[in-house]
Write a protein that holds these residues in place. Structure first.
Motif, PDB file in Angstrom:
ATOM      1  N   ASN A 391       0.847  -1.195   0.000  1.00 51.47           N
ATOM      2  CA  ASN A 391       0.000   0.000   0.000  1.00 51.47           C
ATOM      3  C   ASN A 391       0.879   1.239   0.000  1.00 51.47           C
ATOM      4  N   VAL A 392       0.642   2.147  -0.948  1.00 49.83           N
ATOM      5  CA  VAL A 392       1.441   3.372  -1.056  1.00 49.83           C
ATOM      6  C   VAL A 392       0.495   4.560  -1.168  1.00 49.83           C
ATOM      7  N   TYR A 393       0.741   5.583  -0.348  1.00 48.67           N
ATOM      8  CA  TYR A 393      -0.051   6.806  -0.372  1.00 48.67           C
ATOM      9  C   TYR A 393       0.914   7.981  -0.572  1.00 48.67           C
ATOM     10  N   LEU A 394       0.658   8.819  -1.571  1.00 51.35           N
ATOM     11  CA  LEU A 394       1.525   9.942  -1.899  1.00 51.35           C
ATOM     12  C   LEU A 394       0.762  11.247  -1.685  1.00 51.35           C
ATOM     13  N   ILE A 395       1.398  12.173  -0.965  1.00 51.13           N
ATOM     14  CA  ILE A 395       0.718  13.417  -0.585  1.00 51.13           C
ATOM     15  C   ILE A 395       1.517  14.626  -1.073  1.00 51.13           C
ATOM     16  N   GLY A 396       0.832  15.560  -1.735  1.00 51.52           N
ATOM     17  CA  GLY A 396       1.475  16.798  -2.153  1.00 51.52           C
ATOM     18  C   GLY A 396       1.383  17.031  -3.648  1.00 51.52           C
ATOM     19  N   GLU A 397       1.493  18.290  -4.065  1.00 51.66           N
ATOM     20  CA  GLU A 397       1.359  18.656  -5.466  1.00 51.66           C
ATOM     21  C   GLU A 397       2.387  17.983  -6.359  1.00 51.66           C
ATOM     22  N   ASN A 398       3.612  17.847  -5.883  1.00 49.13           N
ATOM     23  CA  ASN A 398       4.665  17.227  -6.704  1.00 49.13           C
ATOM     24  C   ASN A 398       4.356  15.764  -6.993  1.00 49.13           C
ATOM     25  N   PHE A 399       4.016  15.012  -5.949  1.00 44.57           N
ATOM     26  CA  PHE A 399       3.684  13.605  -6.161  1.00 44.57           C
ATOM     27  C   PHE A 399       2.387  13.463  -6.961  1.00 44.57           C
ATOM     28  N   TYR A 400       1.462  14.407  -6.772  1.00 38.04           N
ATOM     29  CA  TYR A 400       0.185  14.323  -7.477  1.00 38.04           C
ATOM     30  C   TYR A 400       0.377  14.408  -8.989  1.00 38.04           C
ATOM     31  N   GLN A 401       1.418  15.096  -9.436  1.00 37.93           N
ATOM     32  CA  GLN A 401       1.656  15.277 -10.869  1.00 37.93           C
ATOM     33  C   GLN A 401       2.397  14.100 -11.495  1.00 37.93           C
ATOM     34  N   THR A 402       2.824  13.121 -10.711  1.00 32.17           N
ATOM     35  CA  THR A 402       3.597  11.997 -11.253  1.00 32.17           C
ATOM     36  C   THR A 402       2.695  10.993 -11.965  1.00 32.17           C
TER      37      THR A 402
END
Length: 448
Positions: A391-402
């Motif tokens: 399970n991986v959760y990414l938080i923030g504008e930078n990760f959101y754009q990946t």
């Protein structure tokens, strides 16, 4: 009343007080309970320094500081010079820095400075744990490692202090050189060179050059350097310098003064040196060199191996740095104090190797990467795909754009809303939480 006048250059630091002025201010400092820059912390007989920043003006609080019991207030705006108990200078910050250097000269004790891209604070804490077994030490508190924090650290030392440990941080060139001019270290150590603060340094070459300002100062002043002999960058830079004491991480390395072996790194790191095995409370092979540096310094100062073992074994990480937190039947590795591409990859590699089913990762943006931000965040996403974590959760504008299959959230509020349901569904028993300080991911703990 004190005024800054002429400028002089002493061992890498510009002094703008006259000798009489700095001596007068120093007498006031010695007669005080100590120096503070925050009126909320003032107690009777403190010396208050009114610092000015982009979003605050300490001069406005000088009168309040005196009312709360400060013996004097140092200000740099004549509008707030209200009487005999205010000291008017041209620049309060410069006055603070010069007072700290003058105090350091009067104490005349050994100072060990350390910098680097990753592991500075953990290494500093380990060094403090080891060296305090022989000396009455004072070390940087928390992360007070900048142009204000370093002076405050020096001014927290007193006549009983036998050894000082000063952490130095920087995000632009020439900052470490400037801090060395203030602290005048006798010993130094650079943890490593990694992809941190690329926005300020411009490139990895810029990182190496900036961090190496500590080496430059120590070499110019013929001081001693501790170093990892198997770090190719450090080895090359110190090849022609003789006042070094190095540790090797491979058995019987011929150019090292002390050899330290990694015994295991999961779940906790244990090391072996001088027929002594040390079991630590630190997680991750990336902490191996931090531990080794503390052993190296302890060995140099002839601290008994069993005392070194005691110091390191008893050290428990805190302040969101590889901190172990338990919430019910869930174990969390909270490493939310900072993150950059180098430290994040190391943490993920270690986490992936932990023999545990049902693992989860919560990552926040890596900040201050400048134009490399998109590339570096995408690379982390690709690394995550290789590790095949549950399970991986990414938080923030930078990760959101990946580009990737992980769950992504633009900000913490979005994550906060979605996570409670995910927490029920994922069945994870071990979490890694890591992100830059600005992401404040310790807030995740409240959601468990």
């Amino acid at each position: 009343m004190l005024f800054i006048q002429e400028s002089r250059f002493i061992r890498g630091f510009f002094f703008t007080f006259t000798p009489m002025e700095i001596a007068s201010l120093y007498e006031i400092f010695l007669g005080s309970k100590g120096l503070v820059t925050d009126t909320r912390k003032i107690e009777k007989n403190h010396l208050f320094f009114a610092l000015v920043g982009e979003h605050f003006n300490g001069n406005k609080f000088a009168a309040q500081a005196l009312e709360k019991g400060a013996c004097y207030a140092v200000v740099d705006d004549a509008n707030y010079h209200t009487g005999d108990r205010t000291i008017l200078v041209k620049d309060s910050l410069k006055a603070l820095q010069e007072l700290a250097t003058y105090h350091r000269q009067q104490l005349n004790i050994p100072i060990l400075a350390l910098t680097g891209s990753n592991g500075k604070t953990t290494t500093k804490e380990l060094l403090n744990a080891v060296l305090s077994r022989r000396f009455n030490t004072v070390a940087t508190i928390g992360n007070l490692n900048n142009h204000i924090g370093v002076p405050l650290t020096l001014l927290s030392m007193n006549q009983h202090t036998e050894f000082g440990i000063v952490e130095m941080g920087a995000n632009h060139a020439k900052e470490i050189a400037f801090l060395c001019g203030i602290a005048m270290p006798d010993y130094g150590y650079i943890t490593n060179f990694g992809k941190a603060h690329l926005e300020g340094f411009g490139s990895m070459e810029g990182v190496i050059q900036a961090k190496s300002e500590l080496y430059q100062y120590l070499i110019e002043n013929e001081k001693t350097i501790f170093y990892n002999v198997e770090d190719p960058i450090q080895k090359k830079k110190l090849m022609a310098y003789t006042k070094v004491y190095g540790f090797g991480l491979e058995k019987d390395n011929p150019i090292s003064d002390i050899n330290i072996e990694l015994v295991q790194s999961h779940p906790f790191v244990s090391v072996h040196f001088n027929a002594t095995e040390i079991q630590t409370n630190l997680i991750g092979a990336y902490n191996f060199t931090n531990i080794a540096a503390a052993i190296c310094a302890g060995s140099y100062f002839k601290i008994d191996a069993h005392k070194i073992k005691e110091a390191i074994s008893n050290y428990i990480p805190s302040n969101n740095r590889s901190q172990i937190v338990e919430k019910g039947n869930v174990k969390i590795i909270l490493d939310a104090y900072n993150a950059n591409p180098s430290s994040l990859q190391a943490a993920l590699s270690n986490f992936a190797d932990v023999d545990q089913n049902n693992k989860a990762v919560i990552l926040g943006d890596m900040l201050e990467l400048g134009p490399d931000a998109a590339k570096e965040h995408q690379h982390i996403v690709e690394v995550l795909a290789e590790y095949k974590l549950d399970n991986v959760y990414l938080i923030g504008e930078n990760f959101y754009q990946t580009q990737g299959m992980q769950l992504k959230y633009r900000n913490f509020d979005e994550f906060k809303e979605a996570f409670p349901k995910a927490l029920k569904d994922n069945k994870a028993k071990l979490y890694l939480i890591k992100g830059s300080r600005g992401m404040a991911l310790e807030r995740v703990l409240e959601l468990f």
